[in-house]
Design a protein around this motif. Structure first.
Motif, PDB file in Angstrom:
ATOM      1  N   LYS A  34     -18.332  -9.909  51.357  1.00  0.00           N
ATOM      2  CA  LYS A  34     -18.529  -8.495  51.886  1.00  0.00           C
ATOM      3  C   LYS A  34     -19.987  -8.281  52.313  1.00  0.00           C
ATOM      4  O   LYS A  34     -21.109  -8.688  51.768  1.00  0.00           O
ATOM      5  N   GLY A  35     -20.124  -7.667  53.565  1.00  0.00           N
ATOM      6  CA  GLY A  35     -21.427  -7.332  54.076  1.00  0.00           C
ATOM      7  C   GLY A  35     -22.103  -6.032  53.653  1.00  0.00           C
ATOM      8  O   GLY A  35     -21.500  -5.122  52.972  1.00  0.00           O
ATOM      9  N   ASP A  36     -23.353  -5.972  53.833  1.00  0.00           N
ATOM     10  CA  ASP A  36     -24.085  -4.912  53.414  1.00  0.00           C
ATOM     11  C   ASP A  36     -23.577  -3.678  54.201  1.00  0.00           C
ATOM     12  O   ASP A  36     -23.690  -2.341  53.817  1.00  0.00           O
ATOM     13  N   ASP A  37     -22.892  -3.839  55.175  1.00  0.00           N
ATOM     14  CA  ASP A  37     -22.444  -2.889  56.144  1.00  0.00           C
ATOM     15  C   ASP A  37     -21.151  -2.239  55.786  1.00  0.00           C
ATOM     16  O   ASP A  37     -20.574  -1.490  56.356  1.00  0.00           O
ATOM     17  N   GLY A  38     -20.322  -2.877  54.673  1.00  0.00           N
ATOM     18  CA  GLY A  38     -18.990  -2.663  54.438  1.00  0.00           C
ATOM     19  C   GLY A  38     -17.961  -3.316  54.848  1.00  0.00           C
ATOM     20  O   GLY A  38     -16.956  -3.241  54.461  1.00  0.00           O
ATOM     21  N   GLY A  39     -18.520  -4.211  55.630  1.00  0.00           N
ATOM     22  CA  GLY A  39     -17.506  -5.106  56.631  1.00  0.00           C
ATOM     23  C   GLY A  39     -17.039  -6.368  55.621  1.00  0.00           C
ATOM     24  O   GLY A  39     -17.903  -6.783  54.949  1.00  0.00           O
ATOM     25  N   TRP A  40     -15.820  -6.817  55.728  1.00  0.00           N
ATOM     26  CA  TRP A  40     -15.313  -7.670  54.819  1.00  0.00           C
ATOM     27  C   TRP A  40     -14.787  -8.823  55.776  1.00  0.00           C
ATOM     28  O   TRP A  40     -14.513  -8.764  57.005  1.00  0.00           O
ATOM     29  N   THR A  41     -15.015 -10.001  55.245  1.00  0.00           N
ATOM     30  CA  THR A  41     -14.387 -11.331  56.057  1.00  0.00           C
ATOM     31  C   THR A  41     -13.785 -12.364  54.878  1.00  0.00           C
ATOM     32  O   THR A  41     -14.418 -12.422  54.022  1.00  0.00           O
ATOM     33  N   ASP A  42     -12.556 -12.596  55.460  1.00  0.00           N
ATOM     34  CA  ASP A  42     -11.473 -13.402  54.463  1.00  0.00           C
ATOM     35  C   ASP A  42     -11.637 -14.848  55.438  1.00  0.00           C
ATOM     36  O   ASP A  42     -11.072 -14.694  56.594  1.00  0.00           O
ATOM     37  N   CYS A  43     -12.013 -15.777  54.833  1.00  0.00           N
ATOM     38  CA  CYS A  43     -12.219 -17.103  55.623  1.00  0.00           C
ATOM     39  C   CYS A  43     -11.442 -18.184  55.197  1.00  0.00           C
ATOM     40  O   CYS A  43     -11.625 -18.551  53.821  1.00  0.00           O
ATOM     41  N   VAL A  44     -10.360 -18.834  55.524  1.00  0.00           N
ATOM     42  CA  VAL A  44      -9.532 -19.723  55.274  1.00  0.00           C
ATOM     43  C   VAL A  44      -9.607 -21.201  55.943  1.00  0.00           C
ATOM     44  O   VAL A  44      -9.521 -20.858  57.203  1.00  0.00           O
ATOM     45  N   VAL A  45      -9.875 -22.152  55.551  1.00  0.00           N
ATOM     46  CA  VAL A  45      -9.675 -23.223  56.358  1.00  0.00           C
ATOM     47  C   VAL A  45      -8.510 -23.893  56.076  1.00  0.00           C
ATOM     48  O   VAL A  45      -7.950 -24.240  54.876  1.00  0.00           O
ATOM     49  N   TRP A  46      -7.583 -24.277  57.302  1.00  0.00           N
ATOM     50  CA  TRP A  46      -6.564 -24.907  57.026  1.00  0.00           C
ATOM     51  C   TRP A  46      -6.511 -26.474  57.719  1.00  0.00           C
ATOM     52  O   TRP A  46      -7.426 -26.586  58.475  1.00  0.00           O
ATOM     53  N   GLN A  47      -5.721 -27.370  57.478  1.00  0.00           N
ATOM     54  CA  GLN A  47      -5.808 -28.616  57.948  1.00  0.00           C
ATOM     55  C   GLN A  47      -5.528 -28.697  59.290  1.00  0.00           C
ATOM     56  O   GLN A  47      -6.047 -29.772  60.177  1.00  0.00           O
ATOM     57  N   ASN A  48      -4.857 -27.817  60.042  1.00  0.00           N
ATOM     58  CA  ASN A  48      -4.436 -27.775  61.331  1.00  0.00           C
ATOM     59  C   ASN A  48      -3.881 -26.362  61.861  1.00  0.00           C
ATOM     60  O   ASN A  48      -3.738 -25.516  60.872  1.00  0.00           O
ATOM     61  N   MET A  49      -3.675 -26.180  63.169  1.00  0.00           N
ATOM     62  CA  MET A  49      -3.257 -24.792  63.584  1.00  0.00           C
ATOM     63  C   MET A  49      -1.991 -24.510  63.087  1.00  0.00           C
ATOM     64  O   MET A  49      -1.526 -23.250  63.004  1.00  0.00           O
ATOM     65  N   ASN A  50      -1.033 -25.378  63.195  1.00  0.00           N
ATOM     66  CA  ASN A  50       0.490 -25.161  62.461  1.00  0.00           C
ATOM     67  C   ASN A  50       0.325 -24.682  61.317  1.00  0.00           C
ATOM     68  O   ASN A  50       1.176 -23.679  60.951  1.00  0.00           O
ATOM     69  N   ALA A  51      -0.486 -25.216  60.343  1.00  0.00           N
ATOM     70  CA  ALA A  51      -0.449 -24.530  58.946  1.00  0.00           C
ATOM     71  C   ALA A  51      -0.972 -23.138  59.073  1.00  0.00           C
ATOM     72  O   ALA A  51      -0.484 -22.409  58.264  1.00  0.00           O
TER      73      ALA A  51
END
Length: 101
Positions: A45-62
């Motif tokens: 969560k940024g100071d500006d109130g924006g959120w980021t959910d970051c997920v790393v996957w093994q590949n694009m299909n996943a």
């Protein structure tokens, strides 16, 4: 194959607290952890109130498979209701370099 980073940015719906949203997000853990190809996830969560959910996957299909199944999960309606409509944006990027501690 190249790992893929999924970034979902958004702001919370009016009246949703950080604590409430964290509980809703934690309810997604079992689904994401069990999804084929899951590597890593963080929520910020940024100071500006924006959120980021970051997920790393093994590949694009996943990544695409999990994204398609996510809205069908029991937790999805409550989670999506906590996000300001129209504020969410998702993108997938190929991971070109990775550095860990």
């Amino acid at each position: 194959m190249t790992q893929v980073a999924e970034f979902v940015t958004f702001t919370l719906a009016e009246g949703t607290t950080t604590e409430e949203f964290m509980k809703l997000s934690q309810a997604t853990e079992a689904f994401v952890r069990a999804a084929p190809g899951f590597v890593h996830r963080n929520l910020s969560k940024g100071d500006d109130g924006g959120w980021t959910d970051c997920v790393v996957w093994q590949n694009m299909n996943a990544a695409q498979d999990a994204a398609a199944k996510f809205p069908q999960q029991e937790f999805a309606p409550a989670l999506m209701a906590a996000i300001k409509p129209g504020s969410e944006k998702m993108r997938h990027e190929n991971v070109l370099w990775n550095m860990t501690a």
